[in-house]
Each structure stands twice: as C-alpha cells, then as structure tokens.
Write a protein that holds these residues in place. Structure first.
Motif, PDB file in Angstrom:
ATOM      1  N   MET A 115      43.077  51.214  40.940  1.00 17.83           N
ATOM      2  CA  MET A 115      43.076  50.646  39.590  1.00 17.83           C
ATOM      3  C   MET A 115      42.850  49.133  39.634  1.00 17.83           C
ATOM      4  O   MET A 115      42.137  48.578  38.784  1.00 17.83           O
ATOM      5  N   GLN A 116      43.432  48.459  40.613  1.00 13.61           N
ATOM      6  CA  GLN A 116      43.260  47.014  40.762  1.00 13.61           C
ATOM      7  C   GLN A 116      41.793  46.682  41.017  1.00 13.61           C
ATOM      8  O   GLN A 116      41.221  45.795  40.375  1.00 13.61           O
ATOM      9  N   MET A 117      41.154  47.409  41.933  1.00 21.63           N
ATOM     10  CA  MET A 117      39.755  47.141  42.260  1.00 21.63           C
ATOM     11  C   MET A 117      38.825  47.558  41.121  1.00 21.63           C
ATOM     12  O   MET A 117      37.847  46.866  40.815  1.00 21.63           O
ATOM     13  N   GLU A 118      39.140  48.652  40.441  1.00 27.83           N
ATOM     14  CA  GLU A 118      38.320  49.069  39.295  1.00 27.83           C
ATOM     15  C   GLU A 118      38.355  48.028  38.184  1.00 27.83           C
ATOM     16  O   GLU A 118      37.341  47.797  37.518  1.00 27.83           O
ATOM     17  N   SER A 119      39.506  47.383  37.988  1.00 25.16           N
ATOM     18  CA  SER A 119      39.592  46.357  36.936  1.00 25.16           C
ATOM     19  C   SER A 119      38.686  45.169  37.267  1.00 25.16           C
ATOM     20  O   SER A 119      38.117  44.552  36.363  1.00 25.16           O
ATOM     21  N   LEU A 120      38.523  44.880  38.554  1.00 18.93           N
ATOM     22  CA  LEU A 120      37.612  43.797  38.952  1.00 18.93           C
ATOM     23  C   LEU A 120      36.162  44.211  38.739  1.00 18.93           C
ATOM     24  O   LEU A 120      35.357  43.448  38.207  1.00 18.93           O
ATOM     25  N   GLU A 121      35.829  45.408  39.167  1.00 25.09           N
ATOM     26  CA  GLU A 121      34.463  45.915  38.975  1.00 25.09           C
ATOM     27  C   GLU A 121      34.128  45.997  37.486  1.00 25.09           C
ATOM     28  O   GLU A 121      33.049  45.586  37.070  1.00 25.09           O
ATOM     29  N   ASP A 122      35.048  46.530  36.684  1.00 22.33           N
ATOM     30  CA  ASP A 122      34.807  46.701  35.254  1.00 22.33           C
ATOM     31  C   ASP A 122      34.609  45.367  34.536  1.00 22.33           C
ATOM     32  O   ASP A 122      33.956  45.318  33.493  1.00 22.33           O
ATOM     33  N   ASN A 123      35.183  44.298  35.063  1.00 21.44           N
ATOM     34  CA  ASN A 123      35.088  42.973  34.438  1.00 21.44           C
ATOM     35  C   ASN A 123      34.183  42.029  35.223  1.00 21.44           C
ATOM     36  O   ASN A 123      34.236  40.815  35.029  1.00 21.44           O
ATOM     37  N   TYR A 124      33.351  42.583  36.079  1.00 17.63           N
ATOM     38  CA  TYR A 124      32.513  41.754  36.954  1.00 17.63           C
ATOM     39  C   TYR A 124      31.666  40.760  36.153  1.00 17.63           C
ATOM     40  O   TYR A 124      31.533  39.604  36.548  1.00 17.63           O
ATOM     41  N   GLN A 125      31.144  41.189  35.021  1.00 18.16           N
ATOM     42  CA  GLN A 125      30.307  40.301  34.200  1.00 18.16           C
ATOM     43  C   GLN A 125      31.116  39.110  33.677  1.00 18.16           C
ATOM     44  O   GLN A 125      30.608  37.990  33.628  1.00 18.16           O
ATOM     45  N   VAL A 126      32.360  39.333  33.314  1.00 13.85           N
ATOM     46  CA  VAL A 126      33.216  38.237  32.833  1.00 13.85           C
ATOM     47  C   VAL A 126      33.446  37.235  33.966  1.00 13.85           C
ATOM     48  O   VAL A 126      33.383  36.023  33.748  1.00 13.85           O
TER      49      VAL A 126
END
Length: 153
Positions: free
Chosen positions: A47-58
């Motif tokens: 979940m921690q890594m997915e949150s980074l991937e999901d917000n990569y554009q930000v």
C-alpha cells in the motif's frame, strides 16, 4: 534516525528493480523521497509503494522523485514491481551488504534484519528537507507526504 533536517545523509549506490545503479548524482536538480519499507510482498508495504506510484505525477510536478527502498534483493524487487504493474516508481535494493544504507541512516532494525518504515525527503545534495519515522505497522499518510513534497519543491 541519525540525521536531522538540514543535515546531509551519506550518498548511496543502490540497484533498482531493473538493475540500474542509482545515487544522488543521478537526480541533479531534483528532490528525492526515500521511502523505506521493511519488506516487499507485505500488505502495508504494498500500500505504501502503491501510494507513491499512484501519485507519481504529483511528485513529478513538484520536482521530486520518489524511490521505494528495502532490504529485498533486486530479483524480488523486480518480480514485485511487475506484479504490482508499476510503470514509474523505482524500487531500490539495500540487500548487500545487507541493510548498509539503512544502517548508515540509523534506521536498520538489527533484530529483524529490516529497515524501519521511514520517509526521508532530501535535495540533490542529500540535505534532509523533511523526514518521518513510522511505527512498523503504520501506513504513511500520502497526503502528509505530498504536503511536505509541495512545501519543499
């Protein structure tokens, strides 16, 4: 954690899940979020890594490169990144010598052989802009992380 805001962390030379060796110099002119997680293939770490991937554009819009770091070996990181379908996030291996970078930062948990769950935001010179140590079972709040990324961009 050994280092405080304003202090410089040691440089690192860690392989990512594709086998590329990364260090501070690879990120000239950018901030870096070193997002330490104990072990791949676990729920909170996923979940921690997915949150980074999901917000990569930000992150990108705020001149910051997020990097996931754990003591898992490169082949495990590669398989995990593929399973999760990551297209942007680089997953770094602090496998050998085991946990050396985490140890240098004072976040290696010797008894368990893993790093703690820690986010460290640094500039391209390795100067700490923000950091937070979490309980090993707690998921970092991505909104809090992004707030700090934006404030330091």
């Amino acid at each position: 954690m050994k280092y405080k805001v304003g202090e410089k962390i040691p440089d690192f030379n860690l392989s990512d899940h594709t086998g590329e060796t990364l260090s501070l110099e690879k990120f000239a002119g950018k901030n870096i979020l070193l997002s330490f997680h104990p072990l791949a293939w676990t729920r909170v770490c996923r979940m921690q890594m997915e949150s980074l991937e999901d917000n990569y554009q930000v992150f990108k819009e705020n001149n910051t490169v997020p990097l996931g770091v754990s003591v898992d070996p490169v082949p495990a990181k590669k398989a995990w990144a593929e399973e999760l379908g990551f297209e942007n996030l680089k997953l770094l291996s602090d496998f050998w010598p085991h946990g050396t970078f985490a140890s240098e930062l004072g976040i290696f948990i010797e008894k368990k052989g893993i790093s703690g769950r820690v986010n460290i935001l640094v500039n391209d010179q390795g100067e700490i802009l923000w950091s937070k140590v979490y309980d090993i079972h707690d998921l970092p709040d991505i909104d809090e992380v992004l707030k700090e990324v934006k404030a330091n961009s």
